[in-house]
Motif scaffolding. Structure first.
Motif, PDB file in Angstrom:
ATOM      1  N   MET A 121       0.831  -1.197   0.000  1.00 60.49           N
ATOM      2  CA  MET A 121       0.000   0.000   0.000  1.00 60.49           C
ATOM      3  C   MET A 121       0.872   1.256   0.000  1.00 60.49           C
ATOM      4  N   TYR A 122       0.527   2.174  -0.895  1.00 62.61           N
ATOM      5  CA  TYR A 122       1.280   3.418  -1.039  1.00 62.61           C
ATOM      6  C   TYR A 122       0.330   4.604  -0.933  1.00 62.61           C
ATOM      7  N   THR A 123       0.909   5.760  -0.666  1.00 64.96           N
ATOM      8  CA  THR A 123       0.131   6.996  -0.605  1.00 64.96           C
ATOM      9  C   THR A 123       0.672   7.954  -1.655  1.00 64.96           C
ATOM     10  N   TYR A 124      -0.040   8.054  -2.764  1.00 62.03           N
ATOM     11  CA  TYR A 124       0.328   8.985  -3.826  1.00 62.03           C
ATOM     12  C   TYR A 124      -0.826   9.960  -4.041  1.00 62.03           C
ATOM     13  N   GLN A 125      -0.491  11.125  -4.530  1.00 65.51           N
ATOM     14  CA  GLN A 125      -1.516  12.107  -4.837  1.00 65.51           C
ATOM     15  C   GLN A 125      -2.269  11.693  -6.101  1.00 65.51           C
ATOM     16  N   THR A 126      -3.509  12.179  -6.191  1.00 66.81           N
ATOM     17  CA  THR A 126      -4.356  11.834  -7.335  1.00 66.81           C
ATOM     18  C   THR A 126      -3.681  12.169  -8.654  1.00 66.81           C
ATOM     19  N   ALA A 127      -2.971  13.292  -8.700  1.00 67.32           N
ATOM     20  CA  ALA A 127      -2.322  13.716  -9.948  1.00 67.32           C
ATOM     21  C   ALA A 127      -1.292  12.700 -10.432  1.00 67.32           C
ATOM     22  N   ALA A 143      -8.945   7.293  -5.583  1.00 67.33           N
ATOM     23  CA  ALA A 143      -8.700   8.720  -5.743  1.00 67.33           C
ATOM     24  C   ALA A 143      -9.979   9.498  -5.474  1.00 67.33           C
ATOM     25  N   SER A 144      -9.824  10.823  -5.385  1.00 73.86           N
ATOM     26  CA  SER A 144     -10.986  11.674  -5.085  1.00 73.86           C
ATOM     27  C   SER A 144     -11.401  12.533  -6.268  1.00 73.86           C
ATOM     28  N   ALA A 145     -10.716  12.367  -7.397  1.00 73.62           N
ATOM     29  CA  ALA A 145     -11.054  13.175  -8.574  1.00 73.62           C
ATOM     30  C   ALA A 145     -10.967  12.321  -9.824  1.00 73.62           C
ATOM     31  N   LYS A 259     -16.737  12.065  -3.418  1.00 73.22           N
ATOM     32  CA  LYS A 259     -16.769  10.876  -4.256  1.00 73.22           C
ATOM     33  C   LYS A 259     -15.441  10.123  -4.176  1.00 73.22           C
ATOM     34  N   GLY A 260     -15.562   8.823  -4.257  1.00 74.58           N
ATOM     35  CA  GLY A 260     -14.381   7.973  -4.292  1.00 74.58           C
ATOM     36  C   GLY A 260     -14.317   7.222  -5.611  1.00 74.58           C
TER      37      GLY A 260
END
Length: 294
Positions: A121-127, A143-145, A259-260
């Motif tokens: 499991m990693y934490t990356y930004q949506t971009a 993601a959220s977008a 939204k997810g």
């Protein structure tokens, strides 16, 4: 030289009989003989002493020497196979931090109880995750977008409502609170997404929060002083209620529903696709479990 040829030679060296070897390996005697012949051809020397009318098979001197090496290679093959299975059964996941606790962590825990699966499991930004999914550096991302990118399937999978939370003794009743009653100086602001940011700017007239956190652990620590309030998505509210006493409020002018999105690659590896489907199903069930019942 391949795995089956080496396995066949080791079995023959143990049982010293083609009939018994064929029964153990569930292969015909011609198949067994053909494998040994192919192995000998690739090595360039004989492994077995072939004498007509003799039931017990003997190894040549070179066969005896090769047997030691063959057992080591066979063990390496076994270890490689096991490692390969572990790799194939590993899901590489990215989730923005705000969905990790408790949603994604709980999904991984449930899935690990039911399936032979490992998680990275990693934490990356949506971009960043869209390109990583497209390049198959990740199996799935939350993601959220939503964005459009080649080789990325973006599915709106679940939603989250927002509630206002304060430390305190809950009566179990969810009352409604007006944002005009709130002191912005005591807000713990969590940067949920752009829609939330614009709502916050409008409702609180651009007043900047004194404390901004994106950590669930930091929120709990700050709440211990009992003077702060925060607006949380509902899955985080349910988790927080298990850790401490809180008062819960509906907001009279709530932020837009969050939204997810589930991001996957339509050309994911064959062994990974069933794991992604199971992850999705368990995630949907978990979202419903963590709904706030009003």
């Amino acid at each position: 030289m391949d795995y089956q040829q080496i396995e066949t030679f080791i079995v023959i060296s143990e049982v010293r009989n083609l009939t018994r070897a064929s029964r153990i390996l569930y292969k015909t005697q011609p198949t067994i003989s053909n494998r040994i012949q192919q192995l000998e051809d690739s090595l360039g020397y004989a492994l077995l002493v072939r004498e007509k009318g003799k039931q017990e098979i003997e190894l040549t001197e070179r066969g005896k020497l090769f047997l030691e090496k063959a057992k080591k290679v066979y063990e390496d093959y076994e270890n490689l196979y096991e490692s390969s299975e572990d790799i194939a059964n590993t899901l590489m996941i990215s989730s923005i931090a705000s969905y990790q606790i408790p949603l994604i962590c709980r999904v991984c825990e449930k899935m690990a109880d039911k399936e032979s699966v490992r998680f990275s499991m990693y934490t990356y930004q949506t971009a960043d995750v869209y390109k990583m999914i497209s390049d198959r550096k990740l199996d799935l991302a939350i993601a959220s977008a939503a964005e459009a990118m080649q080789s990325v399937t973006c599915e709106m999978l679940f939603t989250q409502s927002y509630y206002l939370v304060k430390p305190g003794n809950s009566s179990g009743i969810i009352r409604t609170i007006c944002t005009d009653e709130l002191n912005p100086d005591y807000e713990i602001y969590q940067p949920w997404d752009d829609d939330f940011y614009y709502w916050h700017e409008r409702v609180f007239h651009g007043n900047k929060p004194h404390i901004i956190v994106d950590s669930y652990a930091a929120l709990k620590e700050l709440f211990s002083s009992r003077k702060y309030w925060a607006i949380l998505q509902e899955s985080n509210v349910v988790a927080l209620k298990k850790d401490m006493d809180i008062e819960l409020y509906k907001i009279d002018n709530p932020p837009p529903i969050r939204k997810g999105y589930l991001l996957t690659n339509p050309f994911a590896d064959r062994k990974v696709k069933p794991l992604i489907r199971k992850f999705k199903d368990i995630l949907l069930d978990t979202v419903e479990e963590l709904r706030i019942k009003e």
